[in-house]
Write a protein that holds these residues in place. Sequence first.
Motif, PDB file in Angstrom:
ATOM      1  N   ALA A   2       4.806 -14.061   2.828  1.00 32.12           N
ATOM      2  CA  ALA A   2       5.034 -14.763   3.507  1.00 32.12           C
ATOM      3  C   ALA A   2       3.670 -14.380   4.737  1.00 32.12           C
ATOM      4  O   ALA A   2       3.400 -13.381   4.881  1.00 32.12           O
ATOM      5  N   ASP A   6       0.933 -17.333   8.888  1.00 34.74           N
ATOM      6  CA  ASP A   6       1.953 -18.613   8.910  1.00 34.74           C
ATOM      7  C   ASP A   6       2.865 -19.379   9.622  1.00 34.74           C
ATOM      8  O   ASP A   6       3.070 -18.890  10.152  1.00 34.74           O
ATOM      9  N   PRO A   7       1.978 -21.065  10.209  1.00 26.35           N
ATOM     10  CA  PRO A   7       3.729 -21.460  10.996  1.00 26.35           C
ATOM     11  C   PRO A   7       4.777 -21.715  10.254  1.00 26.35           C
ATOM     12  O   PRO A   7       5.754 -21.057  11.388  1.00 26.35           O
ATOM     13  N   ALA A   8       5.286 -21.454   9.325  1.00 27.35           N
ATOM     14  CA  ALA A   8       6.525 -21.528   9.006  1.00 27.35           C
ATOM     15  C   ALA A   8       7.019 -19.938   9.379  1.00 27.35           C
ATOM     16  O   ALA A   8       7.970 -19.506   9.666  1.00 27.35           O
ATOM     17  N   THR A   9       6.436 -18.441   9.144  1.00 24.64           N
ATOM     18  CA  THR A   9       6.753 -17.305   8.902  1.00 24.64           C
ATOM     19  C   THR A   9       7.330 -17.421  11.738  1.00 24.64           C
ATOM     20  O   THR A   9       7.555 -16.397  11.486  1.00 24.64           O
ATOM     21  N   GLU A  11       7.454 -19.410  13.395  1.00 24.62           N
ATOM     22  CA  GLU A  11       9.160 -19.991  13.771  1.00 24.62           C
ATOM     23  C   GLU A  11       9.898 -19.584  13.061  1.00 24.62           C
ATOM     24  O   GLU A  11      10.878 -19.712  14.244  1.00 24.62           O
ATOM     25  N   TYR A  12       9.918 -18.812  12.820  1.00 21.98           N
ATOM     26  CA  TYR A  12      11.389 -18.054  12.072  1.00 21.98           C
ATOM     27  C   TYR A  12      10.908 -16.840  12.960  1.00 21.98           C
ATOM     28  O   TYR A  12      12.370 -16.174  13.776  1.00 21.98           O
ATOM     29  N   GLU A  13      10.352 -16.372  13.556  1.00 22.85           N
ATOM     30  CA  GLU A  13      10.123 -14.608  13.772  1.00 22.85           C
ATOM     31  C   GLU A  13      10.611 -15.490  15.407  1.00 22.85           C
ATOM     32  O   GLU A  13      11.161 -14.314  16.325  1.00 22.85           O
ATOM     33  N   THR A  14       9.860 -16.254  15.955  1.00 26.51           N
ATOM     34  CA  THR A  14      10.892 -16.512  17.354  1.00 26.51           C
ATOM     35  C   THR A  14      11.394 -17.113  17.427  1.00 26.51           C
ATOM     36  O   THR A  14      12.058 -16.670  18.160  1.00 26.51           O
ATOM     37  N   LYS A  15      12.092 -17.428  16.838  1.00 30.29           N
ATOM     38  CA  LYS A  15      14.378 -17.749  16.151  1.00 30.29           C
ATOM     39  C   LYS A  15      14.265 -16.106  15.916  1.00 30.29           C
ATOM     40  O   LYS A  15      15.498 -16.822  17.041  1.00 30.29           O
TER      41      LYS A  15
END
Length: 78
Positions: A2, A6-9, A11-15
């Motif tokens: 990724a 990448d928006p998904a990356t 998002e999960y880094e933020t989580k």
Amino acid sequence: MARKDDPATVEYETKAKNLLKAELKRKGVTYAQLAEKLAVLGVHENERNLNNKISRGGFTAAFLIQCLEAIQATDVRL
């Protein structure tokens, strides 16, 4: 692999960042204390580096688990 933008990356880094920050707060552990606890595990980071690394959120799963183990977080809610 990724991409960093990448928006998904993101998002999960933020989580991951929020999860770690919440556990630190729940346990009442500062970054300085976390640095001491990580050193016992053989992970050498200073307070400033921890602050930067956690604020960015782009750390490895291994680092996340090391931190959680260092603060004795046995149950984590996603």
